[in-house]
Design a protein around this motif. Sequence first.
Motif, PDB file in Angstrom:
ATOM      1  N   LYS A 218      12.297   7.637 -19.143  1.00  0.00           N
ATOM      2  CA  LYS A 218      12.220   8.348 -17.860  1.00  0.00           C
ATOM      3  C   LYS A 218      12.774   7.517 -16.699  1.00  0.00           C
ATOM      4  CE  LYS A 218       8.312  11.178 -19.312  1.00  0.00           C
ATOM      5  NZ  LYS A 218       6.873  11.504 -19.177  1.00  0.00           N
ATOM      6  N   GLY A 219      13.341   6.348 -17.018  1.00  0.00           N
ATOM      7  CA  GLY A 219      13.941   5.512 -15.986  1.00  0.00           C
ATOM      8  C   GLY A 219      12.936   4.777 -15.134  1.00  0.00           C
ATOM      9  N   ILE A 220      11.789   4.412 -15.716  1.00  0.00           N
ATOM     10  CA  ILE A 220      10.737   3.697 -14.982  1.00  0.00           C
ATOM     11  C   ILE A 220      10.709   2.251 -15.442  1.00  0.00           C
ATOM     12  CG2 ILE A 220       8.263   3.552 -14.511  1.00  0.00           C
ATOM     13  CD1 ILE A 220       8.181   6.601 -15.272  1.00  0.00           C
ATOM     14  N   HIS A 221      10.991   1.336 -14.529  1.00  0.00           N
ATOM     15  CA  HIS A 221      10.917  -0.092 -14.821  1.00  0.00           C
ATOM     16  C   HIS A 221       9.692  -0.647 -14.106  1.00  0.00           C
ATOM     17  CE1 HIS A 221      13.009  -4.291 -14.756  1.00  0.00           C
ATOM     18  NE2 HIS A 221      12.162  -4.168 -15.761  1.00  0.00           N
ATOM     19  N   PHE A 222       8.600  -0.769 -14.839  1.00  0.00           N
ATOM     20  CA  PHE A 222       7.332  -1.258 -14.286  1.00  0.00           C
ATOM     21  C   PHE A 222       7.376  -2.785 -14.322  1.00  0.00           C
ATOM     22  CE2 PHE A 222       2.443  -1.431 -15.000  1.00  0.00           C
ATOM     23  CZ  PHE A 222       2.242  -1.667 -13.649  1.00  0.00           C
ATOM     24  N   LEU A 223       7.616  -3.396 -13.165  1.00  0.00           N
ATOM     25  CA  LEU A 223       7.853  -4.835 -13.106  1.00  0.00           C
ATOM     26  C   LEU A 223       6.591  -5.653 -13.346  1.00  0.00           C
ATOM     27  CD1 LEU A 223      10.265  -4.742 -10.049  1.00  0.00           C
ATOM     28  CD2 LEU A 223      10.903  -5.217 -12.412  1.00  0.00           C
ATOM     29  N   ASP A 224       5.425  -5.052 -13.160  1.00  0.00           N
ATOM     30  CA  ASP A 224       4.154  -5.736 -13.437  1.00  0.00           C
ATOM     31  C   ASP A 224       3.517  -5.204 -14.723  1.00  0.00           C
ATOM     32  OD1 ASP A 224       4.046  -7.601 -11.375  1.00  0.00           O
ATOM     33  OD2 ASP A 224       3.333  -6.113  -9.944  1.00  0.00           O
TER      34      ASP A 224
ATOM     35  N   THR B 294      -4.658   7.845 -24.176  1.00  0.00           N
ATOM     36  CA  THR B 294      -4.014   8.181 -22.907  1.00  0.00           C
ATOM     37  C   THR B 294      -3.919   6.912 -22.076  1.00  0.00           C
ATOM     38  OG1 THR B 294      -5.110  10.337 -23.015  1.00  0.00           O
ATOM     39  CG2 THR B 294      -4.023   9.771 -20.953  1.00  0.00           C
ATOM     40  N   PHE B 295      -2.767   6.704 -21.453  1.00  0.00           N
ATOM     41  CA  PHE B 295      -2.490   5.461 -20.737  1.00  0.00           C
ATOM     42  C   PHE B 295      -2.277   5.750 -19.248  1.00  0.00           C
ATOM     43  CE2 PHE B 295      -1.165   5.142 -25.111  1.00  0.00           C
ATOM     44  CZ  PHE B 295      -1.719   3.932 -25.516  1.00  0.00           C
ATOM     45  N   TYR B 296      -2.796   4.842 -18.406  1.00  0.00           N
ATOM     46  CA  TYR B 296      -2.692   4.983 -16.958  1.00  0.00           C
ATOM     47  C   TYR B 296      -2.208   3.660 -16.364  1.00  0.00           C
ATOM     48  CZ  TYR B 296      -5.822   8.938 -17.861  1.00  0.00           C
ATOM     49  OH  TYR B 296      -6.391  10.096 -18.352  1.00  0.00           O
ATOM     50  N   LEU B 297      -1.139   3.693 -15.605  1.00  0.00           N
ATOM     51  CA  LEU B 297      -0.627   2.495 -14.951  1.00  0.00           C
ATOM     52  C   LEU B 297      -1.353   2.257 -13.632  1.00  0.00           C
ATOM     53  CD1 LEU B 297       3.244   2.841 -15.437  1.00  0.00           C
ATOM     54  CD2 LEU B 297       1.574   1.699 -16.917  1.00  0.00           C
ATOM     55  N   VAL B 298      -1.678   0.990 -13.364  1.00  0.00           N
ATOM     56  CA  VAL B 298      -2.283   0.596 -12.087  1.00  0.00           C
ATOM     57  C   VAL B 298      -1.520  -0.616 -11.543  1.00  0.00           C
ATOM     58  CG1 VAL B 298      -4.570   1.490 -12.667  1.00  0.00           C
ATOM     59  CG2 VAL B 298      -4.007  -0.883 -13.243  1.00  0.00           C
ATOM     60  N   ASP B 299      -1.838  -1.017 -10.299  1.00  0.00           N
ATOM     61  CA  ASP B 299      -1.098  -2.081  -9.606  1.00  0.00           C
ATOM     62  C   ASP B 299       0.382  -1.720  -9.559  1.00  0.00           C
ATOM     63  OD1 ASP B 299      -3.393  -3.451  -9.134  1.00  0.00           O
ATOM     64  OD2 ASP B 299      -2.996  -5.090 -10.523  1.00  0.00           O
ATOM     65  N   LEU B 300       0.686  -0.705  -8.776  1.00  0.00           N
ATOM     66  CA  LEU B 300       1.982  -0.028  -8.860  1.00  0.00           C
ATOM     67  C   LEU B 300       3.022  -0.508  -7.862  1.00  0.00           C
ATOM     68  CD1 LEU B 300       0.662   3.655  -9.134  1.00  0.00           C
ATOM     69  CD2 LEU B 300       1.104   2.043 -10.988  1.00  0.00           C
TER      70      LEU B 300
ATOM     71  N   SER C  67       1.895  -5.933 -17.358  1.00  0.00           N
ATOM     72  CA  SER C  67       1.130  -7.072 -17.845  1.00  0.00           C
ATOM     73  C   SER C  67      -0.223  -6.594 -18.367  1.00  0.00           C
ATOM     74  CB  SER C  67       0.967  -8.115 -16.734  1.00  0.00           C
ATOM     75  OG  SER C  67       0.443  -7.533 -15.569  1.00  0.00           O
ATOM     76  N   PRO C  68      -0.995  -7.456 -19.048  1.00  0.00           N
ATOM     77  CA  PRO C  68      -2.162  -6.998 -19.817  1.00  0.00           C
ATOM     78  C   PRO C  68      -3.208  -6.181 -19.065  1.00  0.00           C
ATOM     79  CG  PRO C  68      -1.592  -9.210 -20.472  1.00  0.00           C
ATOM     80  CD  PRO C  68      -0.700  -8.881 -19.309  1.00  0.00           C
ATOM     81  N   GLY C  69      -3.452  -6.490 -17.783  1.00  0.00           N
ATOM     82  CA  GLY C  69      -4.507  -5.783 -17.065  1.00  0.00           C
ATOM     83  C   GLY C  69      -4.066  -4.523 -16.354  1.00  0.00           C
ATOM     84  N   ASN C  70      -2.778  -4.197 -16.436  1.00  0.00           N
ATOM     85  CA  ASN C  70      -2.253  -3.123 -15.594  1.00  0.00           C
ATOM     86  C   ASN C  70      -2.031  -1.800 -16.316  1.00  0.00           C
ATOM     87  OD1 ASN C  70      -2.347  -4.814 -13.442  1.00  0.00           O
ATOM     88  ND2 ASN C  70      -0.172  -5.299 -13.417  1.00  0.00           N
ATOM     89  N   THR C  71      -2.525  -1.680 -17.535  1.00  0.00           N
ATOM     90  CA  THR C  71      -2.535  -0.388 -18.225  1.00  0.00           C
ATOM     91  C   THR C  71      -3.961  -0.083 -18.681  1.00  0.00           C
ATOM     92  OG1 THR C  71      -0.262  -0.635 -19.001  1.00  0.00           O
ATOM     93  CG2 THR C  71      -1.619   1.000 -20.121  1.00  0.00           C
ATOM     94  N   LEU C  72      -4.545   0.969 -18.116  1.00  0.00           N
ATOM     95  CA  LEU C  72      -5.866   1.436 -18.528  1.00  0.00           C
ATOM     96  C   LEU C  72      -5.682   2.394 -19.708  1.00  0.00           C
ATOM     97  CD1 LEU C  72      -7.351   2.332 -15.019  1.00  0.00           C
ATOM     98  CD2 LEU C  72      -7.150   0.079 -16.111  1.00  0.00           C
ATOM     99  N   ILE C  73      -6.635   2.355 -20.642  1.00  0.00           N
ATOM    100  CA  ILE C  73      -6.512   3.162 -21.858  1.00  0.00           C
ATOM    101  C   ILE C  73      -7.784   3.966 -22.073  1.00  0.00           C
ATOM    102  CG2 ILE C  73      -6.011   3.138 -24.339  1.00  0.00           C
ATOM    103  CD1 ILE C  73      -4.838   0.311 -23.938  1.00  0.00           C
TER     104      ILE C  73
ATOM    105  N   ALA D 117       0.836  -1.209   0.000  1.00  0.00           N
ATOM    106  CA  ALA D 117       0.000   0.000   0.000  1.00  0.00           C
ATOM    107  C   ALA D 117       0.865   1.252   0.000  1.00  0.00           C
ATOM    108  CB  ALA D 117      -0.931  -0.013   1.211  1.00  0.00           C
ATOM    109  N   GLN D 118       1.891   1.272   0.849  1.00  0.00           N
ATOM    110  CA  GLN D 118       2.769   2.442   0.903  1.00  0.00           C
ATOM    111  C   GLN D 118       3.527   2.625  -0.405  1.00  0.00           C
ATOM    112  OE1 GLN D 118       5.542   2.535   4.191  1.00  0.00           O
ATOM    113  NE2 GLN D 118       6.537   4.402   3.479  1.00  0.00           N
ATOM    114  N   ARG D 119       4.039   1.529  -0.956  1.00  0.00           N
ATOM    115  CA  ARG D 119       4.756   1.629  -2.229  1.00  0.00           C
ATOM    116  C   ARG D 119       3.838   2.122  -3.341  1.00  0.00           C
ATOM    117  NH1 ARG D 119       6.762  -3.959  -3.255  1.00  0.00           N
ATOM    118  NH2 ARG D 119       5.923  -4.607  -1.257  1.00  0.00           N
ATOM    119  N   SER D 120       2.603   1.629  -3.373  1.00  0.00           N
ATOM    120  CA  SER D 120       1.653   2.067  -4.395  1.00  0.00           C
ATOM    121  C   SER D 120       1.443   3.576  -4.318  1.00  0.00           C
ATOM    122  CB  SER D 120       0.310   1.339  -4.225  1.00  0.00           C
ATOM    123  OG  SER D 120       0.451  -0.050  -4.418  1.00  0.00           O
TER     124      SER D 120
END
Length: 255
Positions: free
Chosen positions: A152-158, A174-180, A160-166, A75-78
């Motif tokens: 931008k130096g962002i390595h999104f380790l997850d 426009t793209f939004y990352l979730v499960d951060l 995966s298909p469900g973790n980018t909202l469009i 939760a804190q990391r998110s």
Amino acid sequence: MGNKKKQIHKSFKQSSNLLDGFIENFETLGVPFGNQDRNSLKLFKLNKRTINIKSFRVPNIFNQIAYRFFRKSKAQRSFEYANKLIELAVGTPKPIAYYEFTTSFLFKKSYYISEQINDDLTYRELTTNFNYPNHEAILRAFTRFTFQLHEKGIHFLDHSPGNTLIKTDEGNYTFYLVDLNRMEFKTLDFETRIKNFSRLTIHKSMIEVMSDEYAKCTGEDYDKIFNLMWHDTEAFQEKYHRKRRLKKKLKFWKK
């Protein structure tokens, strides 16, 4: 719930009591939303906004100790990673708060609160519906978005298909990352960048399009990118299915 720790974004401090109430009554309030298999997601009304509260399940005993004393919680990391993404001008639902509950020696429940995004699709739809309007244009825009993450130096380790909202708007995407909760911020080498695509699709035709667009973004050779991206994809799939076979065997022997 034991000892409570919380952090609320400065723009939502005035709603602290309402947020406290949502968390304290999470089991009986709110509207369930999305996949409930691993963690619980619910929607709540906060004044005129719709907000999303993610309740993380209580971790295993080893992680209860680790999160209590040595590591930041999911939760804190998110919450922190969402703020970092916004600083870097990367789309993600607006972070509102996180809550944690602990005992003297163990970590228990945690919650991450963000603003709800009304998306048009996720990347997953591109993997299941090849007739989706402007399929290739969206896939190429997604690849450019991923390239910008890497720049931008962002390595999104997850990644995966469900973790980018469009969101789609007359040819603009426009793209939004979730499960951060799993991210690294660092300079990415070429191999790490390409491997970051490995969890997204099993379809070679999509790998071809993403390789072509990434080659245009980077100036690297298309064949070099495609061969590495396809190799990484196959390796990930093999590892994924090996894990599933092992889990099935373990379930069988437990019977």
